[in-house]
Design an enzyme around this catalytic site. Structure first.
Site, PDB file in Angstrom:
ATOM      1  N   LYS A   8      20.827  -3.102 -12.611  1.00 17.67           N
ATOM      2  CA  LYS A   8      20.602  -2.455 -13.906  1.00 17.67           C
ATOM      3  C   LYS A   8      21.904  -1.957 -14.537  1.00 17.67           C
ATOM      4  O   LYS A   8      21.991  -1.801 -15.743  1.00 17.67           O
ATOM      5  CB  LYS A   8      19.593  -1.332 -13.762  1.00 17.67           C
ATOM      6  CG  LYS A   8      18.226  -1.907 -13.398  1.00 17.67           C
ATOM      7  CD  LYS A   8      17.089  -0.957 -13.602  1.00 17.67           C
ATOM      8  CE  LYS A   8      15.753  -1.676 -13.476  1.00 17.67           C
ATOM      9  NZ  LYS A   8      15.505  -2.228 -12.121  1.00 17.67           N
TER      10      LYS A   8
HETATM   11  C1  LIG Z   1      14.599  -3.222 -11.801  1.00 16.90           C
HETATM   12  C2  LIG Z   1      14.822  -3.976 -10.541  1.00 16.90           C
HETATM   13  C3  LIG Z   1      14.200  -5.226 -10.301  1.00 16.90           C
HETATM   14  C4  LIG Z   1      13.218  -5.853 -11.286  1.00 16.90           C
HETATM   15  O1  LIG Z   1      13.841  -6.328 -12.455  1.00 16.90           O
HETATM   16  P1  LIG Z   1      13.003  -6.625 -13.771  1.00 16.90           P
HETATM   17  O2  LIG Z   1      13.985  -6.875 -14.847  1.00 16.90           O
HETATM   18  O3  LIG Z   1      12.181  -5.374 -14.016  1.00 16.90           O
HETATM   19  O4  LIG Z   1      12.120  -7.815 -13.502  1.00 16.90           O
HETATM   20  C5  LIG Z   1      14.519  -5.896  -9.136  1.00 16.90           C
HETATM   21  N1  LIG Z   1      15.362  -5.361  -8.212  1.00 16.90           N
HETATM   22  C6  LIG Z   1      15.954  -4.163  -8.398  1.00 16.90           C
HETATM   23  C7  LIG Z   1      16.863  -3.639  -7.346  1.00 16.90           C
HETATM   24  C8  LIG Z   1      15.719  -3.430  -9.566  1.00 16.90           C
HETATM   25  O5  LIG Z   1      16.319  -2.231  -9.746  1.00 16.90           O
END
Ligand SMILES: *Cc1c(COP(=O)(O)O)cnc(C)c1O
Length: 465
Positions: free
Chosen positions: A109
């Site tokens: 993120k």
């Molecule tokens: C948010 C997140 C996901 C999922 O990603 P999306 O964009 O919501 O599909 C997967 N792995 C981690 C570690 C995350 O923080």
């Protein structure tokens, strides 16, 4: 040239890139998408930040001068601890991991939120405006948003988390940030309570306007755009057609892969074949791809909590495209889904989808087995989210050995030490820049699960706008 963005529900005004960024959700409840997809310039041989500029510039258009966009991108990625930003790690013949966790909070993120924080800062400074960011988090998003907005002159950030229900690493990553514009609220309640409070505050128009409330959730187009970059860049580096396997929750990450795949390729451009959706036991998307019906179940906690989601909000963008970009039809489908918890896709749409997507799921036991097997076989320690993708990827490879496959590593293993220890017997160490995380003082206030209490707290603390 400036690209326009339109809503998936067809009733909100068209906006340019900066307008779309500040709006987040469209006024008609839809999500913004570009009116047309620009071409992908040749990015072969470019460093990550250079590639990011090449990929993003056509989407930004005249809204931001090129030199400023460059600065925003450079500031966002110089805080990453790996020189390649998103390094490719080869596990086997035709099998790679794309590591997206070298940002300040150790989850993918950061790639999007670092960019969004600097982008907001630029746009708000230019308008001489100030906003109050509010968000609810069950873990990764909160810390990434706090790291992205800490110390920014034109924003305060208030993050709500359910008290005692996020992991210790996740909590400390949020509460140990020392900046006068960062506020952590531990709500006496569940993640749903936190989300309901945020919704209630947005629905209170006086409060929303007084505070200039803003959200930075995963439906923000600028976040998607920042994620398009690593798909294009990875494919260009491998210089052969690739399939990506993506641990999926809100469908933001994999949707970015779909956008990257759809860009018209210049010489040396990235050729992306299939995108594989990997889910944990909360497998609404896997069930949809397998059976053609999107149907919500209750969310069950898993070892990969950032994928514990029942409604994948970004899916609406894909649906809009599959329904010939007809906002009225998309709006009607989303209404049915909201009211009944289900919708069925016509056979024609499923056939189209299956050309581009595949899916798989792993339960917790399989996730632990994959962490162990990956460690034993390749000497690589994966976090539980990454492991869900790796497990699904291994199943795919067994049937498609010729395909070049890239699995996305979305979190650093030290972010989820308990699951890794359960699988391998050892807990991975935090990287040096976070090694003293457990010694840093925490700053956080506990509040009841009551919107009025949160409002009062925010009014007393937010800086004047
Ligand atoms: C948010 C997140 C996901 C999922 O990603 P999306 O964009 O919501 O599909 C997967 N792995 C981690 C570690 C995350 O923080």
């Amino acid at each position: 040239m400036t690209l326009s963005y339109i809503s998936t529900r067809g009733k909100a005004p068209k906006l340019g890139f900066t307008g779309t960024t500040l709006a987040g959700l469209a006024r008609d409840g839809g999500l913004y998408v570009p009116e047309t997809l620009p071409a992908l310039p040749d990015i072969s041989g470019l460093l990550y930040a250079q590639a990011a500029f090449s990929v993003m510039a056509p989407f930004v258009g005249d809204d931001i001068p090129p030199a400023d966009l460059k600065n925003i991108i450079d500031a966002s990625y110089k805080v990453f601890s790996h020189p390649d930003i998103a390094p490719l790690h080869q596990l086997d013949d035709n099998f790679y991991l794309l590591e997206l966790f070298h940002g300040p909070t150790l989850a993918f993120k950061d790639v999007a939120l670092q960019f969004l924080g600097n982008l907001f800062d630029f746009i708000l400074s230019r308008k001489d405006a100030r906003v109050t960011i509010i968000g609810a988090t069950s873990g990764d998003t909160g810390s990434a948003a706090i790291e992205a907005f800490k110390g920014k002159k034109n924003a305060d950030i208030f993050i709500l988390h359910p008290r005692g229900r996020v992991s210790e690493v996740q909590r400390r990553q949020m509460t140990t940030v020392d900046a006068t514009n960062v506020f952590n609220i531990a709500v006496e309640g569940s993640f749903d309570d936190c989300q309901n409070i945020v919704k209630a505050l947005f629905n209170d128009e006086t409060f929303r306007d007084d505070m200039a409330l803003s959200a930075v959730n995963s439906i923000n187009w600028a976040r998607i755009l920042a994620q398009v970059v690593y798909y294009a860049h990875a494919a260009a580096r491998l210089a052969k057609p690739v399939t990506f396997c993506v641990p999926t929750g809100n469908f933001g990450n994999i949707y970015a892969g779909h956008v990257a795949r759809g860009l018209k390729k210049q010489v040396g451009g990235a050729q992306i074949e299939k995108l594989i959706v990997a889910t944990n036991r909360n497998d609404i998307l896997h069930r949809f791809f397998a059976g053609g019906e999107m149907k919500t179940h209750a969310v069950a906690p898993s070892l990969s909590p950032s994928m514990d989601i029942q409604i994948s909000s970004n899916f609406e963008r894909l649906l809009f495209e599959l329904q010939n970009r007809d906002g009225a039809t998309t709006g009607a489908t989303m209404k049915t889904f909201r009211e009944t918890g289900a919708f069925k896709a016509p056979a024609g749409i499923m056939a189209q989808l299956k050309k581009g997507f595949a899916s798989g799921r792993l339960d917790d036991a399989e996730t632990l087995a994959t962490i162990k097997a990956t460690h034993d076989k390749y000497g690589y320690t994966a976090d539980p989210h990454t492991a869900v993708g790796l497990g699904v990827a291994e199943n795919w490879r067994a049937k498609n050995p010729e395909t070049a496959l890239v699995a996305l590593a979305t979190a650093h293993p030290a972010k989820f030490p308990d699951a890794v220890k359960q699988a391998t017997g050892f807990a991975p160490a935090l990287p040096p820049f976070l090694a003293d995380l457990y010694d840093r003082p925490e700053k956080c206030d506990a509040l009841p699960a009551d919107p009025a209490a949160v409002q009062k707290y925010m009014r007393e603390r937010a800086h004047k706008r």
